[in-house]
Design an enzyme around this catalytic site. Structure first.
Site, PDB file in Angstrom:
ATOM      1  N   ARG A  13       0.814  -1.209   0.000  1.00  0.00           N
ATOM      2  CA  ARG A  13       0.000   0.000   0.000  1.00  0.00           C
ATOM      3  C   ARG A  13       0.854   1.269   0.000  1.00  0.00           C
ATOM      4  NH1 ARG A  13      -5.139   0.906  -0.043  1.00  0.00           N
ATOM      5  NH2 ARG A  13      -5.733   3.039   0.497  1.00  0.00           N
ATOM      6  N   THR A 164     -20.193   7.048  13.923  1.00  0.00           N
ATOM      7  CA  THR A 164     -21.256   7.819  14.566  1.00  0.00           C
ATOM      8  C   THR A 164     -22.594   7.186  14.192  1.00  0.00           C
ATOM      9  OG1 THR A 164     -19.937   9.838  14.327  1.00  0.00           O
ATOM     10  CG2 THR A 164     -22.249  10.101  14.923  1.00  0.00           C
ATOM     11  N   HIS A 185      -8.116   7.933   3.726  1.00  0.00           N
ATOM     12  CA  HIS A 185      -7.925   7.257   2.433  1.00  0.00           C
ATOM     13  C   HIS A 185      -6.527   6.659   2.306  1.00  0.00           C
ATOM     14  CE1 HIS A 185      -8.968   6.047  -1.463  1.00  0.00           C
ATOM     15  NE2 HIS A 185      -9.396   7.179  -1.994  1.00  0.00           N
ATOM     16  N   ASP A 189      -9.666   2.268   1.385  1.00  0.00           N
ATOM     17  CA  ASP A 189     -10.329   2.653   0.144  1.00  0.00           C
ATOM     18  C   ASP A 189     -11.829   2.387   0.249  1.00  0.00           C
ATOM     19  OD1 ASP A 189      -7.810   3.249  -0.949  1.00  0.00           O
ATOM     20  OD2 ASP A 189      -7.564   1.174  -1.648  1.00  0.00           O
TER      21      ASP A 189
END
Length: 212
Positions: A13, A164, A185, A189
């Site tokens: 990543r 939330t 991000h 993703d």
């Protein structure tokens, strides 16, 4: 509390992390309606059941346990939910945390004990010893919503998810619960966020499998 540093030279990543953390810092949020009809029919208390369900999924997937510690990127072995408790007399809230346990009965017992010991105490964090390996959950039972977004203007190094929940409402014979998810991000993703929502719904559709 275990935390393992990521070797960024071999991290699949790394390119995406560098872009969304350094070149173009980017958070995003999404709000969905979860069907809690079967959860309520099973007689489970909504708040602790949702805390356990979210914790279960967060701890399944590395992208939700990735955090920056001491300037390095790594992954926690386990995360605990840190959740709000409202004090109507003063219209303030406190943050409590409960250690995650895979079995719902054990988690519920620990949650109830934390409420008994600390739920009546005011202050931002009345339960001592708040660990680093927590993710945050808030409940807004006064209103249902279709969108909810938090602003973190100086939070670019905060990679953990924020949840939330809103007020339940009925639609077409079902009971729906708004859930807002905010993620960074750099580590998460749209695929990962959508998988979390799908797996959450799967858990809520089968509460008998985890203690309902």
């Amino acid at each position: 509390m275990g935390w393992t540093k990521i070797d960024r030279r071999a991290w699949k990543r790394e390119e995406f992390f560098r872009h969304y953390h350094e070149d173009a810092p980017c958070f995003y949020s999404m709000t969905v309606s979860l069907d809690v009809t079967r959860l309520r029919a099973a007689g489970l208390r909504l708040y602790p059941a949702m805390l356990h369900a979210l914790s279960t999924i967060v701890n399944r997937h590395e992208e939700f346990r990735t955090a920056i510690v001491g300037g390095a990127v790594g992954v926690y072995d386990v995360l605990f939910p840190c959740y709000t408790v409202f004090h109507p007399e003063t219209e303030t809230f406190s943050n409590l945390w409960t250690a995650y346990r895979p079995d719902y009965a054990g988690f519920l017992a620990a949650y109830e004990e934390d409420l008994r010991l600390y739920g009546h105490l005011e202050g931002f964090a009345p339960k001592p010893g708040t660990p680093e390996n927590i993710f945050t959950v808030s409940m807004l039972p006064w209103a249902s919503f279709e969108g909810f977004h938090l602003e973190l203007p100086r939070g670019n190094d905060y990679l953990l998810p924020i949840f939330t929940m809103g007020r339940m409402h009925a639609r077409d014979g079902r009971t729906l619960l708004p859930l807002a998810l905010q993620v960074h991000h750099a580590v998460c993703d749209g695929f990962h966020a959508c998988r979390l929502v799908r797996e959450a719904q799967e858990l809520l559709d089968a509460p008998e499998a985890w203690g309902g």
